[in-house]
Scaffold this motif. Sequence first.
Motif, PDB file in Angstrom:
ATOM      1  N   GLU A 218       0.834  -1.211   0.000  1.00  0.00           N
ATOM      2  CA  GLU A 218       0.000   0.000   0.000  1.00  0.00           C
ATOM      3  C   GLU A 218       0.866   1.259   0.000  1.00  0.00           C
ATOM      4  O   GLU A 218       0.596   2.202  -0.745  1.00  0.00           O
ATOM      5  CB  GLU A 218      -0.941   0.000   1.207  1.00  0.00           C
ATOM      6  N   VAL A 219       1.890   1.279   0.843  1.00  0.00           N
ATOM      7  CA  VAL A 219       2.798   2.437   0.900  1.00  0.00           C
ATOM      8  C   VAL A 219       3.509   2.613  -0.432  1.00  0.00           C
ATOM      9  O   VAL A 219       3.596   3.722  -0.968  1.00  0.00           O
ATOM     10  CB  VAL A 219       3.823   2.293   2.054  1.00  0.00           C
ATOM     11  N   LEU A 220       4.019   1.514  -0.991  1.00  0.00           N
ATOM     12  CA  LEU A 220       4.742   1.589  -2.256  1.00  0.00           C
ATOM     13  C   LEU A 220       3.837   2.056  -3.386  1.00  0.00           C
ATOM     14  O   LEU A 220       4.284   2.767  -4.286  1.00  0.00           O
ATOM     15  CB  LEU A 220       5.376   0.232  -2.579  1.00  0.00           C
ATOM     16  N   GLU A 221       2.557   1.690  -3.329  1.00  0.00           N
ATOM     17  CA  GLU A 221       1.627   2.176  -4.348  1.00  0.00           C
ATOM     18  C   GLU A 221       1.343   3.665  -4.161  1.00  0.00           C
ATOM     19  O   GLU A 221       1.315   4.417  -5.134  1.00  0.00           O
ATOM     20  CB  GLU A 221       0.323   1.384  -4.342  1.00  0.00           C
ATOM     21  N   GLU A 222       1.169   4.102  -2.935  1.00  0.00           N
ATOM     22  CA  GLU A 222       0.981   5.538  -2.663  1.00  0.00           C
ATOM     23  C   GLU A 222       2.154   6.352  -3.181  1.00  0.00           C
ATOM     24  O   GLU A 222       1.983   7.478  -3.639  1.00  0.00           O
ATOM     25  CB  GLU A 222       0.805   5.783  -1.169  1.00  0.00           C
ATOM     26  N   LEU A 223       3.347   5.778  -3.105  1.00  0.00           N
ATOM     27  CA  LEU A 223       4.555   6.466  -3.554  1.00  0.00           C
ATOM     28  C   LEU A 223       4.773   6.345  -5.063  1.00  0.00           C
ATOM     29  O   LEU A 223       5.712   6.926  -5.602  1.00  0.00           O
ATOM     30  CB  LEU A 223       5.779   5.908  -2.815  1.00  0.00           C
ATOM     31  N   GLY A 224       3.932   5.572  -5.744  1.00  0.00           N
ATOM     32  CA  GLY A 224       4.047   5.437  -7.190  1.00  0.00           C
ATOM     33  C   GLY A 224       5.105   4.449  -7.653  1.00  0.00           C
ATOM     34  O   GLY A 224       5.521   4.485  -8.806  1.00  0.00           O
ATOM     35  N   LEU A 225       5.540   3.551  -6.768  1.00  0.00           N
ATOM     36  CA  LEU A 225       6.572   2.576  -7.132  1.00  0.00           C
ATOM     37  C   LEU A 225       5.988   1.268  -7.656  1.00  0.00           C
ATOM     38  O   LEU A 225       6.655   0.537  -8.379  1.00  0.00           O
ATOM     39  CB  LEU A 225       7.481   2.301  -5.934  1.00  0.00           C
ATOM     40  N   VAL A 226       4.758   0.947  -7.239  1.00  0.00           N
ATOM     41  CA  VAL A 226       4.043  -0.213  -7.761  1.00  0.00           C
ATOM     42  C   VAL A 226       2.611   0.214  -8.056  1.00  0.00           C
ATOM     43  O   VAL A 226       2.152   1.257  -7.576  1.00  0.00           O
ATOM     44  CB  VAL A 226       4.048  -1.424  -6.782  1.00  0.00           C
ATOM     45  N   ARG A 227       1.929  -0.589  -8.860  1.00  0.00           N
ATOM     46  CA  ARG A 227       0.499  -0.375  -9.143  1.00  0.00           C
ATOM     47  C   ARG A 227      -0.198  -1.693  -8.924  1.00  0.00           C
ATOM     48  O   ARG A 227       0.429  -2.742  -8.899  1.00  0.00           O
ATOM     49  CB  ARG A 227       0.289   0.038 -10.601  1.00  0.00           C
TER      50      ARG A 227
ATOM     51  N   THR B 281      -3.499  -7.757  -7.911  1.00  0.00           N
ATOM     52  CA  THR B 281      -2.211  -8.179  -8.432  1.00  0.00           C
ATOM     53  C   THR B 281      -1.347  -6.936  -8.588  1.00  0.00           C
ATOM     54  O   THR B 281      -1.770  -5.969  -9.221  1.00  0.00           O
ATOM     55  CB  THR B 281      -2.393  -8.889  -9.793  1.00  0.00           C
ATOM     56  N   TYR B 282      -0.164  -6.965  -8.020  1.00  0.00           N
ATOM     57  CA  TYR B 282       0.736  -5.817  -8.055  1.00  0.00           C
ATOM     58  C   TYR B 282       1.801  -6.004  -9.126  1.00  0.00           C
ATOM     59  O   TYR B 282       2.203  -7.124  -9.426  1.00  0.00           O
ATOM     60  CB  TYR B 282       1.408  -5.619  -6.691  1.00  0.00           C
ATOM     61  N   HIS B 283       2.237  -4.891  -9.696  1.00  0.00           N
ATOM     62  CA  HIS B 283       3.327  -4.917 -10.665  1.00  0.00           C
ATOM     63  C   HIS B 283       4.154  -3.642 -10.518  1.00  0.00           C
ATOM     64  O   HIS B 283       3.662  -2.620 -10.053  1.00  0.00           O
ATOM     65  CB  HIS B 283       2.820  -5.090 -12.097  1.00  0.00           C
ATOM     66  N   SER B 284       5.399  -3.752 -10.899  1.00  0.00           N
ATOM     67  CA  SER B 284       6.327  -2.633 -10.830  1.00  0.00           C
ATOM     68  C   SER B 284       5.989  -1.617 -11.914  1.00  0.00           C
ATOM     69  O   SER B 284       5.508  -1.980 -12.981  1.00  0.00           O
ATOM     70  CB  SER B 284       7.756  -3.154 -11.037  1.00  0.00           C
ATOM     71  N   VAL B 285       6.274  -0.365 -11.646  1.00  0.00           N
ATOM     72  CA  VAL B 285       6.099   0.668 -12.675  1.00  0.00           C
ATOM     73  C   VAL B 285       7.434   1.034 -13.298  1.00  0.00           C
ATOM     74  O   VAL B 285       7.528   1.974 -14.075  1.00  0.00           O
ATOM     75  CB  VAL B 285       5.399   1.927 -12.115  1.00  0.00           C
ATOM     76  N   ARG B 286       8.468   0.274 -12.962  1.00  0.00           N
ATOM     77  CA  ARG B 286       9.800   0.575 -13.501  1.00  0.00           C
ATOM     78  C   ARG B 286       9.877   0.367 -14.999  1.00  0.00           C
ATOM     79  O   ARG B 286      10.602   1.082 -15.676  1.00  0.00           O
ATOM     80  CB  ARG B 286      10.852  -0.277 -12.804  1.00  0.00           C
ATOM     81  N   ASP B 287       9.169  -0.614 -15.528  1.00  0.00           N
ATOM     82  CA  ASP B 287       9.294  -0.877 -16.968  1.00  0.00           C
ATOM     83  C   ASP B 287       8.504   0.140 -17.786  1.00  0.00           C
ATOM     84  O   ASP B 287       9.059   0.910 -18.525  1.00  0.00           O
ATOM     85  CB  ASP B 287       8.920  -2.315 -17.305  1.00  0.00           C
ATOM     86  N   HIS B 288       7.194   0.166 -17.645  1.00  0.00           N
ATOM     87  CA  HIS B 288       6.366   1.119 -18.386  1.00  0.00           C
ATOM     88  C   HIS B 288       4.926   1.048 -17.890  1.00  0.00           C
ATOM     89  O   HIS B 288       4.507   0.054 -17.310  1.00  0.00           O
ATOM     90  CB  HIS B 288       6.414   0.807 -19.885  1.00  0.00           C
ATOM     91  N   GLU B 289       4.202   2.118 -18.130  1.00  0.00           N
ATOM     92  CA  GLU B 289       2.771   2.134 -17.833  1.00  0.00           C
ATOM     93  C   GLU B 289       2.094   1.177 -18.805  1.00  0.00           C
ATOM     94  O   GLU B 289       2.450   1.117 -19.977  1.00  0.00           O
ATOM     95  CB  GLU B 289       2.218   3.549 -18.011  1.00  0.00           C
ATOM     96  N   HIS B 290       1.132   0.404 -18.322  1.00  0.00           N
ATOM     97  CA  HIS B 290       0.431  -0.524 -19.199  1.00  0.00           C
ATOM     98  C   HIS B 290      -0.917  -0.901 -18.601  1.00  0.00           C
ATOM     99  O   HIS B 290      -1.178  -0.659 -17.436  1.00  0.00           O
ATOM    100  CB  HIS B 290       1.272  -1.782 -19.450  1.00  0.00           C
ATOM    101  N   PHE B 291      -1.767  -1.473 -19.456  1.00  0.00           N
ATOM    102  CA  PHE B 291      -2.989  -2.090 -18.962  1.00  0.00           C
ATOM    103  C   PHE B 291      -2.914  -3.566 -19.323  1.00  0.00           C
ATOM    104  O   PHE B 291      -1.949  -4.020 -19.930  1.00  0.00           O
ATOM    105  CB  PHE B 291      -4.248  -1.385 -19.497  1.00  0.00           C
TER     106      PHE B 291
END
Length: 135
Positions: free
Chosen positions: A58-67, A77-87
């Motif tokens: 939850e904290v990492l999502e608030e910080l924009g590090l995971v979605r 289901t969580y995923h990193s945002v390091r690669d790219h925004e996607h659906f």
Amino acid sequence: MSDWRSTLREKGYRLTPQRELILDAVDTLGHATPDEVLAEVRKHSEALNVSTVYRTLEVLEELGLVRHAHLSDRAPTYHSVRDHEHFHLKCRNCHRVISVDPEVLEPLLARLRADHAFEADVGHLTVFGTCQECP
């Protein structure tokens, strides 16, 4: 990893060993539920429990590090945002998950902006259907 550290520091957080393990697990797994993240993290540290994983995600999502996205009717289901925004596209038969660039949706997004003055957040979008591999 340094981008995570600077993002956390800028927001007043430290990159604790637990956060680092959880970020690494999400990165390694690609798309993972909190229970799957916990199983991955426990390969390196038995000390973490599921509530710590949920709170940290939850904290990492608030910080924009995971979605997160809802790829099933169960846990997000969580995923990193390091690669790219996607659906996501999710096959109902084989359960395959396909990550798709949001540019594909640009005509729809433009129409939503024009007709409804609405800015859609497609990072949480999951479209269910059948992939070409399945009959």
